[in-house]
Enzyme design. Structure first.
Site, PDB file in Angstrom:
ATOM      1  N   LEU A 108       0.841  -1.204   0.000  1.00 37.71           N
ATOM      2  CA  LEU A 108       0.000   0.000   0.000  1.00 37.71           C
ATOM      3  C   LEU A 108       0.874   1.252   0.000  1.00 37.71           C
ATOM      4  O   LEU A 108       1.982   1.243   0.539  1.00 37.71           O
ATOM      5  CB  LEU A 108      -0.935   0.014   1.219  1.00 37.71           C
ATOM      6  CG  LEU A 108      -0.351   0.194   2.619  1.00 37.71           C
ATOM      7  CD1 LEU A 108      -0.035   1.651   2.944  1.00 37.71           C
ATOM      8  CD2 LEU A 108      -1.313  -0.347   3.647  1.00 37.71           C
TER       9      LEU A 108
ATOM     10  N   CYS B  36       9.768   4.598   3.562  1.00 35.89           N
ATOM     11  CA  CYS B  36      10.150   3.321   2.935  1.00 35.89           C
ATOM     12  C   CYS B  36      11.263   3.399   1.903  1.00 35.89           C
ATOM     13  O   CYS B  36      12.213   2.622   1.954  1.00 35.89           O
ATOM     14  CB  CYS B  36       8.926   2.692   2.293  1.00 35.89           C
ATOM     15  SG  CYS B  36       7.676   2.249   3.502  1.00 35.89           S
ATOM     16  N   PHE B  37      11.149   4.304   0.928  1.00 34.68           N
ATOM     17  CA  PHE B  37      12.046   4.227  -0.233  1.00 34.68           C
ATOM     18  C   PHE B  37      13.522   4.235   0.164  1.00 34.68           C
ATOM     19  O   PHE B  37      14.278   3.342  -0.183  1.00 34.68           O
ATOM     20  CB  PHE B  37      11.767   5.370  -1.213  1.00 34.68           C
ATOM     21  CG  PHE B  37      10.586   5.133  -2.121  1.00 34.68           C
ATOM     22  CD1 PHE B  37       9.874   3.948  -2.057  1.00 34.68           C
ATOM     23  CD2 PHE B  37      10.203   6.095  -3.049  1.00 34.68           C
ATOM     24  CE1 PHE B  37       8.786   3.724  -2.893  1.00 34.68           C
ATOM     25  CE2 PHE B  37       9.128   5.879  -3.892  1.00 34.68           C
ATOM     26  CZ  PHE B  37       8.410   4.703  -3.818  1.00 34.68           C
TER      27      PHE B  37
HETATM   28  N1  LIG Z   1       4.252   3.047   5.990  1.00 30.20           N
HETATM   29  C1  LIG Z   1       3.992   2.426   4.859  1.00 30.20           C
HETATM   30  O1  LIG Z   1       3.359   2.956   3.971  1.00 30.20           O
HETATM   31  C2  LIG Z   1       4.474   1.022   4.628  1.00 30.20           C
HETATM   32  C3  LIG Z   1       3.999   0.314   3.510  1.00 30.20           C
HETATM   33  C4  LIG Z   1       4.429  -0.990   3.303  1.00 30.20           C
HETATM   34  C5  LIG Z   1       5.285  -1.602   4.208  1.00 30.20           C
HETATM   35  N2  LIG Z   1       5.741  -0.909   5.296  1.00 30.20           N
HETATM   36  C6  LIG Z   1       6.577  -1.621   6.265  1.00 30.20           C
HETATM   37  O2  LIG Z   1       5.725  -2.036   7.340  1.00 30.20           O
HETATM   38  C7  LIG Z   1       6.430  -2.000   8.584  1.00 30.20           C
HETATM   39  C8  LIG Z   1       5.681  -1.110   9.562  1.00 30.20           C
HETATM   40  O3  LIG Z   1       5.675   0.205   9.042  1.00 30.20           O
HETATM   41  P1  LIG Z   1       4.769   1.345   9.678  1.00 30.20           P
HETATM   42  O4  LIG Z   1       4.881   2.517   8.778  1.00 30.20           O
HETATM   43  O5  LIG Z   1       3.417   0.783   9.980  1.00 30.20           O
HETATM   44  O6  LIG Z   1       5.563   1.619  11.059  1.00 30.20           O
HETATM   45  P2  LIG Z   1       5.044   2.435  12.325  1.00 30.20           P
HETATM   46  O7  LIG Z   1       6.254   2.922  13.012  1.00 30.20           O
HETATM   47  O8  LIG Z   1       3.972   3.388  11.922  1.00 30.20           O
HETATM   48  O9  LIG Z   1       4.339   1.320  13.232  1.00 30.20           O
HETATM   49  C9  LIG Z   1       5.029   0.283  13.870  1.00 30.20           C
HETATM   50  C10 LIG Z   1       4.404   0.068  15.250  1.00 30.20           C
HETATM   51  O10 LIG Z   1       4.989  -1.096  15.831  1.00 30.20           O
HETATM   52  C11 LIG Z   1       5.021  -0.900  17.242  1.00 30.20           C
HETATM   53  N3  LIG Z   1       5.960  -1.855  17.838  1.00 30.20           N
HETATM   54  C12 LIG Z   1       7.310  -1.951  17.678  1.00 30.20           C
HETATM   55  N4  LIG Z   1       7.797  -2.982  18.361  1.00 30.20           N
HETATM   56  C13 LIG Z   1       6.755  -3.573  18.994  1.00 30.20           C
HETATM   57  C14 LIG Z   1       6.622  -4.700  19.841  1.00 30.20           C
HETATM   58  N5  LIG Z   1       7.694  -5.451  20.170  1.00 30.20           N
HETATM   59  N6  LIG Z   1       5.401  -5.013  20.306  1.00 30.20           N
HETATM   60  C15 LIG Z   1       4.326  -4.276  19.978  1.00 30.20           C
HETATM   61  N7  LIG Z   1       4.381  -3.197  19.160  1.00 30.20           N
HETATM   62  C16 LIG Z   1       5.582  -2.851  18.672  1.00 30.20           C
HETATM   63  C17 LIG Z   1       5.449   0.534  17.393  1.00 30.20           C
HETATM   64  O11 LIG Z   1       5.098   1.037  18.662  1.00 30.20           O
HETATM   65  C18 LIG Z   1       4.667   1.211  16.246  1.00 30.20           C
HETATM   66  O12 LIG Z   1       3.428   1.736  16.674  1.00 30.20           O
HETATM   67  C19 LIG Z   1       7.849  -1.533   8.242  1.00 30.20           C
HETATM   68  O13 LIG Z   1       8.654  -2.672   8.057  1.00 30.20           O
HETATM   69  C20 LIG Z   1       7.663  -0.800   6.927  1.00 30.20           C
HETATM   70  O14 LIG Z   1       8.837  -0.823   6.152  1.00 30.20           O
HETATM   71  C21 LIG Z   1       5.337   0.382   5.533  1.00 30.20           C
HETATM   72  O1  LIG Z   2       6.119  10.407  -9.666  1.00 30.85           O
HETATM   73  C1  LIG Z   2       6.368  10.484  -8.451  1.00 30.85           C
HETATM   74  C2  LIG Z   2       5.843   9.570  -7.510  1.00 30.85           C
HETATM   75  C3  LIG Z   2       6.181   9.719  -6.163  1.00 30.85           C
HETATM   76  N1  LIG Z   2       6.985  10.736  -5.776  1.00 30.85           N
HETATM   77  C4  LIG Z   2       7.348  10.859  -4.334  1.00 30.85           C
HETATM   78  O2  LIG Z   2       7.830   9.613  -3.886  1.00 30.85           O
HETATM   79  C5  LIG Z   2       7.531   9.440  -2.494  1.00 30.85           C
HETATM   80  C6  LIG Z   2       6.850   8.113  -2.251  1.00 30.85           C
HETATM   81  O3  LIG Z   2       5.552   8.143  -2.795  1.00 30.85           O
HETATM   82  P1  LIG Z   2       4.611   6.856  -2.834  1.00 30.85           P
HETATM   83  O4  LIG Z   2       5.353   5.695  -3.353  1.00 30.85           O
HETATM   84  O5  LIG Z   2       3.373   7.217  -3.541  1.00 30.85           O
HETATM   85  O6  LIG Z   2       4.237   6.663  -1.286  1.00 30.85           O
HETATM   86  P2  LIG Z   2       4.695   5.619  -0.163  1.00 30.85           P
HETATM   87  O7  LIG Z   2       3.623   5.602   0.846  1.00 30.85           O
HETATM   88  O8  LIG Z   2       6.086   5.911   0.257  1.00 30.85           O
HETATM   89  O9  LIG Z   2       4.644   4.178  -0.890  1.00 30.85           O
HETATM   90  C7  LIG Z   2       5.804   3.485  -1.313  1.00 30.85           C
HETATM   91  O10 LIG Z   2       6.395   2.807  -0.222  1.00 30.85           O
HETATM   92  C8  LIG Z   2       5.494   1.879   0.438  1.00 30.85           C
HETATM   93  C9  LIG Z   2       6.219   1.352   1.648  1.00 30.85           C
HETATM   94  O11 LIG Z   2       7.056   0.291   1.370  1.00 30.85           O
HETATM   95  C10 LIG Z   2       5.093   0.801  -0.559  1.00 30.85           C
HETATM   96  O12 LIG Z   2       4.220  -0.135   0.074  1.00 30.85           O
HETATM   97  C11 LIG Z   2       4.417   1.438  -1.760  1.00 30.85           C
HETATM   98  O13 LIG Z   2       4.092   0.435  -2.722  1.00 30.85           O
HETATM   99  C12 LIG Z   2       5.360   2.473  -2.369  1.00 30.85           C
HETATM  100  O14 LIG Z   2       4.698   3.156  -3.438  1.00 30.85           O
HETATM  101  C13 LIG Z   2       6.673  10.654  -2.097  1.00 30.85           C
HETATM  102  O15 LIG Z   2       7.494  11.629  -1.478  1.00 30.85           O
HETATM  103  C14 LIG Z   2       6.161  11.168  -3.431  1.00 30.85           C
HETATM  104  O16 LIG Z   2       5.868  12.530  -3.409  1.00 30.85           O
HETATM  105  C15 LIG Z   2       7.502  11.638  -6.689  1.00 30.85           C
HETATM  106  O17 LIG Z   2       8.240  12.548  -6.341  1.00 30.85           O
HETATM  107  N2  LIG Z   2       7.176  11.480  -8.015  1.00 30.85           N
END
Ligand SMILES: NC(=O)c1ccc[n+]([C@@H]2O[C@H](COP(=O)([O-])OP(=O)(O)OC[C@H]3O[C@@H](n4cnc5c(N)ncnc54)[C@H](O)[C@@H]3O)[C@@H](O)[C@H]2O)c1
Ligand SMILES: O=c1ccn([C@@H]2O[C@H](COP(=O)(O)OP(=O)(O)O[C@H]3O[C@H](CO)[C@@H](O)[C@H](O)[C@H]3O)[C@@H](O)[C@H]2O)c(=O)[nH]1
Length: 453
Positions: free
Chosen positions: A164, A273-274
């Site tokens: 997502l 993430c990136f």
């Molecule tokens: N943010 C995104 O859009 C996104 C998308 C895809 C994947 N991911 C991945 O998903 C994972 C989580 O990302 P996030 O953005 O949700 O992080 P986040 O920091 O928002 O949430 C993680 C939560 O885990 C809790 N936590 C940590 N250790 C714990 C433990 N031992 N027991 C209970 N709770 C604990 C923290 O308190 C925190 O609230 C990461 O590996 C990230 O790379 C993030």
């Molecule tokens: O053409 C573009 C597209 C994105 N961005 C920037 O790139 C960053 C990341 O954007 P986006 O990927 O849309 O958001 P994220 O929530 O970081 O999602 C990425 O990172 C997530 C965490 O791993 C993955 O799950 C998603 O698939 C992946 O898109 C942001 O600062 C955007 O503004 C640009 O500058 N130009």
């Protein structure tokens, strides 16, 4: 095996929305999201849905539908682990800031703590699902901890990375391009596939071996970020040559082999993430002695750092080589629109560079709290001001910098803003969201990323 109880450890940006949607789509499954952070759990339980800890369009409605029915948020981690058949680990995996791999590797201490806690508590067989983004082969370490420290119960480990994007999380979860499940045990894979199968078409549920699944997540983010750095590299060349990066992006994006998405030049990518995931990939490649592979991917991050710094440098240069004492209004602080998340936002780097040049930075963001902005700058609250009204933020400013592509910025009365600013009134559009000609007609000196003035 039919799943009727799920626990998710980690109630963050992934755990919260993902579990809310699973609970919404599977009313017969009890879904409990647990976290150590009491304030976060309290916010997920707040009766005022505007106070949920994660802002995502459509999320409040999903939570409203499922919370209290079959969706629960709690700090009782042991109890939730004990009761669940399937446990998602969705804790943070930030870049390691100490020891070997400092600044590059993923810090897996939270993952290991979860594994040890599951091993200690579990009294019946469990399917453990890696939802966090992890280095390839992490499942091996989790399995070793579970099998060696557990109570003799049987653990199956699956990798189910989340794709997502923030700002569109609910939409992405409702209608994913694919759901990826990596595992060895057909029964465990089938159990998780059936959960998603309630709303995701079968052909979009992809199963692979565990290692391919873990590596696919890092690879997907590397490819996406690479596109942004590629177009940003071209944006700098456009500024020198009177080419326009939006026109170039459109022209190349119409090639179906290239595709039009993720080609928006910007002030640089941000988000949690990136950068973290590419640095992790670089570290893994280095640890296998693959130095050319590591250098290739590291360049994506190097280019992104360059893009952020050159945006700030361009502001200073254009403002007659000094911004000392000048008010600069920053519109947007979140790393992209429709989220309150500021992790690794380009705005932070730009503000820091401008503060170093002694500018008076004033920030407005529709969703980010003042305390968060101050926290992001290391609590130097004297260095910036935060406004809740964009017109006030821009009043008497020498320049406006647009850092996030919030839709509302395009709807402002730009004539009114122009009238309230010092002249010449500069706009640095880090997202190319405003109409260049209209801005120039009003009288602004308008700078966009990737085109000459
Ligand atoms: N943010 C995104 O859009 C996104 C998308 C895809 C994947 N991911 C991945 O998903 C994972 C989580 O990302 P996030 O953005 O949700 O992080 P986040 O920091 O928002 O949430 C993680 C939560 O885990 C809790 N936590 C940590 N250790 C714990 C433990 N031992 N027991 C209970 N709770 C604990 C923290 O308190 C925190 O609230 C990461 O590996 C990230 O790379 C993030
Ligand atoms: O053409 C573009 C597209 C994105 N961005 C920037 O790139 C960053 C990341 O954007 P986006 O990927 O849309 O958001 P994220 O929530 O970081 O999602 C990425 O990172 C997530 C965490 O791993 C993955 O799950 C998603 O698939 C992946 O898109 C942001 O600062 C955007 O503004 C640009 O500058 N130009």
């Amino acid at each position: 095996m039919k799943i009727d109880s799920i626990c998710c450890i980690g109630a963050g940006y992934v755990g919260g929305p993902t579990m809310a949607v699973i609970a919404q789509k599977c009313p017969d499954i009890k879904v409990t999201v647990v976290d150590l952070n009491e304030a976060r759990i309290a916010a997920w339980n707040d009766t005022d849905l505007n106070k949920l800890p994660v802002y995502e369009p459509g999320l409040a409605e999903v939570v409203k539908e499922a919370r209290g029915r079959n969706l629960f948020f709690s700090t009782e981690v042991d109890k939730a682990i004990d009761e669940a058949q399937m446990i998602f680990i969705s804790v943070n995996t930030p870049t390691k800031m100490y020891g070997a791999g400092k600044g590059m590797a993923a810090d897996l201490k939270y993952i290991e703590l979860c594994a040890r806690q599951i091993a200690r508590v579990a009294k019946s067989d469990k399917i453990v699902v890696e939802k966090s983004t992890l280095p390839v082969r992490t499942a091996e370490a989790i399995k070793s901890i579970l099998d060696n420290t557990g109570n003799g119960v049987n653990f199956q480990i699956l990798s189910n990375p989340e794709f997502l994007a923030e700002g569109t999380a609910v939409q992405d979860l409702h209608n994913p391009d694919r759901v990826l499940i990596g595992g060895n045990d057909p029964e465990a894979i089938q159990a998780l596939a059936e959960v998603y199968g309630r709303w995701v078409p079968q052909e979009r549920i992809l199963t692979t071996n565990v290692w391919s699944s873990e590596l696919s997540k890092l690879t997907a983010n590397a490819f996406l970020a690479q596109r942004v750095s590629s177009i940003n590299a071209i944006s700098e060349l456009c500024e020198k040559t009177e080419a326009d990066v939006s026109e170039v992006a459109k022209a190349i994006g119409m090639d179906s082999r290239i595709g039009s998405k993720f080609l928006k030049a910007s002030v640089g990518f941000g988000g949690s993430c990136f950068q973290k995931d590419i640095l992790n990939l670089v570290y893994i490649a280095k640890s296998y002695g693959l130095h050319e592979v590591a250098d290739y991917w590291e360049q994506v991050v190097i280019m992104n750092d360059h893009q952020k710094h050159r945006f700030a440098k361009n502001i200073v240069r254009t403002l007659y080589n000094t911004v000392s004492g000048k008010k600069i209004a920053m519109l947007g602080w979140a790393f992209k629109k429709d989220t309150n998340d500021t992790r690794e936002s380009a705005a932070i780097n730009v503000a820091q560079d401008l503060i170093n040049e002694e500018a008076k930075v004033v920030v407005y963001d529709p969703k980010v709290e003042k305390s968060q902005i101050e926290f992001d700058l290391g609590n130097q609250s004297e260095a910036i001001a935060v406004e809740t009204n964009p017109y006030e933020a821009c009043k008497n400013a020498h320049a406006i910098a647009i850092l996030t592509e919030w839709d509302e910025f395009t709807t402002y009365d730009w004539q009114k803003i122009y009238d309230s600013m010092l002249k010449p009134a500069f706009v640095f559009d880090g997202r190319n969201i405003l109409d260049k000609q209209k801005m120039k007609d009003i009288g602004f000196v308008y700078n966009a990323v990737g085109s000459s003035n």
